[in-house]
Design a protein around this motif. Structure first.
Motif, short mmCIF file in Angstrom:
data_model
loop_
_atom_site.label_atom_id
_atom_site.label_comp_id
_atom_site.label_asym_id
_atom_site.label_seq_id
_atom_site.Cartn_x
_atom_site.Cartn_y
_atom_site.Cartn_z
N PHE A 156 0.84 -1.21 0.00
CA PHE A 156 0.00 0.00 0.00
C PHE A 156 0.88 1.25 0.00
O PHE A 156 0.55 2.26 -0.64
N LEU A 157 2.02 1.17 0.71
CA LEU A 157 2.95 2.31 0.75
C LEU A 157 3.60 2.52 -0.62
O LEU A 157 3.74 3.66 -1.10
N ALA A 158 3.98 1.42 -1.27
CA ALA A 158 4.60 1.52 -2.60
C ALA A 158 3.62 2.11 -3.61
O ALA A 158 3.95 2.99 -4.41
N GLU A 159 2.37 1.62 -3.52
CA GLU A 159 1.34 2.07 -4.46
C GLU A 159 1.09 3.57 -4.29
O GLU A 159 0.99 4.32 -5.26
N LYS A 160 1.05 4.03 -3.05
CA LYS A 160 0.74 5.45 -2.78
C LYS A 160 1.91 6.36 -3.13
O LYS A 160 1.71 7.44 -3.69
N THR A 161 3.14 5.93 -2.80
CA THR A 161 4.27 6.86 -2.93
C THR A 161 5.00 6.72 -4.27
O THR A 161 5.80 7.60 -4.63
N GLY A 162 4.78 5.62 -4.98
CA GLY A 162 5.50 5.41 -6.24
C GLY A 162 6.94 4.98 -6.03
O GLY A 162 7.72 4.93 -6.98
N VAL A 163 7.30 4.61 -4.79
CA VAL A 163 8.65 4.13 -4.51
C VAL A 163 8.68 2.61 -4.71
O VAL A 163 7.71 1.92 -4.39
N SER A 164 9.79 2.11 -5.26
CA SER A 164 9.92 0.66 -5.48
C SER A 164 9.61 -0.12 -4.20
O SER A 164 10.09 0.23 -3.12
N ILE A 165 8.87 -1.21 -4.36
CA ILE A 165 8.56 -2.08 -3.23
C ILE A 165 9.86 -2.60 -2.58
O ILE A 165 9.89 -2.90 -1.40
N LYS A 166 10.93 -2.65 -3.39
CA LYS A 166 12.20 -3.18 -2.86
C LYS A 166 12.81 -2.23 -1.83
O LYS A 166 13.66 -2.64 -1.03
N ASP A 167 12.44 -0.97 -1.87
CA ASP A 167 13.04 0.01 -0.95
C ASP A 167 12.11 0.38 0.19
O ASP A 167 12.30 1.39 0.87
N ILE A 168 11.10 -0.45 0.38
CA ILE A 168 10.17 -0.23 1.49
C ILE A 168 10.32 -1.38 2.48
O ILE A 168 10.36 -2.54 2.09
N ASN A 169 10.42 -1.02 3.74
CA ASN A 169 10.59 -2.01 4.80
C ASN A 169 9.51 -1.75 5.83
O ASN A 169 9.59 -0.78 6.58
N ALA A 170 8.46 -2.57 5.80
CA ALA A 170 7.30 -2.31 6.66
C ALA A 170 7.19 -3.37 7.74
O ALA A 170 7.53 -4.54 7.52
#
Ligand code: A3D
Length: 320
Positions: A156-170
């Motif tokens: 959901f964070l990747a979808e909203k921010t347009g940042v690669s899912i690889k650079d998100i750590n939730a």
């Protein structure tokens, strides 16, 4: 070295998907067990025929007898029933507790050295009951929920921010219910904690709040869309990540339902926390520093799990 043996207890939607991924990844030979006759044999044959196409040196076998899981290195348990629209996970407790008893006894008799990953809902209570019924060491019995809930949060964070899912750590901690605790301060986008990501304009506070709420209800969103069952692709991938960390001694830190002995102020129960999984099972619980708000949310979630454990004890006196 001999191939690993992976026993999948429950050959339904998640069980079949687990078998498919395990075979493609050549994680080990797969036993697909179910009480339904024909289903595990049919799924195993279908997938083993596909190994000729994707070229994996593994075998798959369907089974209705616990003797076939003998010596399994990993058991992943999905046996039981899933939710239908309008049901909460807790509504499943009566049926699935009986299933955990049968499964726990089967694992105890035939695969006592396995690393056991429970997926059956209501997760935190079912993994607790499974550990009791199987008698396996607590560090070898875990529950899968946090990897999935955190994956949903990350997407959901990747979808909203347009940042690669690889650079998100939730990170999502607590019990696997609608009062789970998405850890906003500990989750990062490109290394930025989410409050900083809001300050830097990746999303508004209102958008972040909506994502937290959507994460909490992520399972229900899919149940409402599917109408006939619950999520299975992402749950299966999540459990495979845990099995892989054990089998390959990767020592990954993943949010899992782990047995707590005082960590986070909780004892003698399973609840979602970050934990290191290696060849010995759960090798370490990682303790995040939590502020008063996070502590309060965690407590609410833990109290819900305590209520479910009490319900299990009321149903089956041997668990008291
Ligand atoms: P489903 O496709 O119905 O598969 C369950 C299988 O269990 C069926 O094939 C049944 O025949 C089998 N089964 C029932 N009783 C027994 C038994 N005593 N011994 C062996 N097998 C038995 O469900 P599913 O694969 O979609 O979901 C399985 C479970 O996972 C459900 O309880 C879901 O609620 C749960 N689930 C948990 C998460 C978490 O994140 C924790 C996510 C999604 C689903």
């Amino acid at each position: 070295m001999a191939r690993a043996k992976i026993a999948l207890i429950g050959a339904g939607m998640i069980g079949g998907t687990l078998a498919h991924i395990a075979a493609r990844e050549e994680l080990g030979d797969v036993i697909l067990f179910d009480i339904a006759e024909g289903t595990p044999q049919g799924k195993a044959l279908d997938i083993v025929e596909a190994t000729a196409v994707f070229g994996s040196d593994v075998t798959l076998k369907g089974a209705n007898d616990y003797a076939d899981i003998a010596g399994a290195d990993v058991c992943i348990v999905t046996a039981g029933v899933p939710r239908k629209p309008g049901m909460s996970r807790d509504d499943l407790i009566g049926i699935n507790l009986k299933v955990m008893k049968a499964v726990g006894e089967g694992i105890k008799a035939h695969a006592p050295n396995a690393f056991v990953i429970c997926i059956t809902n209501p997760l935190d209570a079912m993994v607790w009951a499974l550990q009791k019924f199987s008698g396996l060491p607590k560090e070898k019995v875990v529950g899968m929920a946090g990897v999935l809930d955190s994956a949903r949060f990350a997407w959901f964070l990747a979808e909203k921010t347009g940042v690669s899912i690889k650079d998100i750590n939730a990170w999502t901690l607590g019990g696997h219910g609608d009062d789970m605790v998405p850890m906003v301060r500990h989750s990062t986008i490109g290394g930025l904690p989410l409050p900083d990501a809001v300050k830097q304009g990746f999303m508004t506070q209102a958008e972040l709040d909506a994502i937290v709420e959507r994460t909490r209800k992520g399972g229900g969103e899919i149940v409402a869309l599917l109408k006939t069952g619950s999520a299975f692709y992402a749950p299966a991938e999540s459990a495979i990540a845990m099995a892989r960390s054990y089998l390959k001694d990767q020592k990954r830190v993943l949010p899992i339902a782990a047995w707590l002995s005082g960590e986070y102020g909780v004892s003698d129960m399973y609840v979602g926390v970050p934990a290191l999984i290696g060849a010995n099972g759960v090798e370490k619980i990682i303790q995040f520093d939590t502020n008063d708000d996070e502590k309060a949310m965690f407590k609410t979630s833990v109290d819900s799990v305590k209520g479910l454990i009490k319900a299990c004890q009321d149903i089956d006196g041997s668990l008291a």
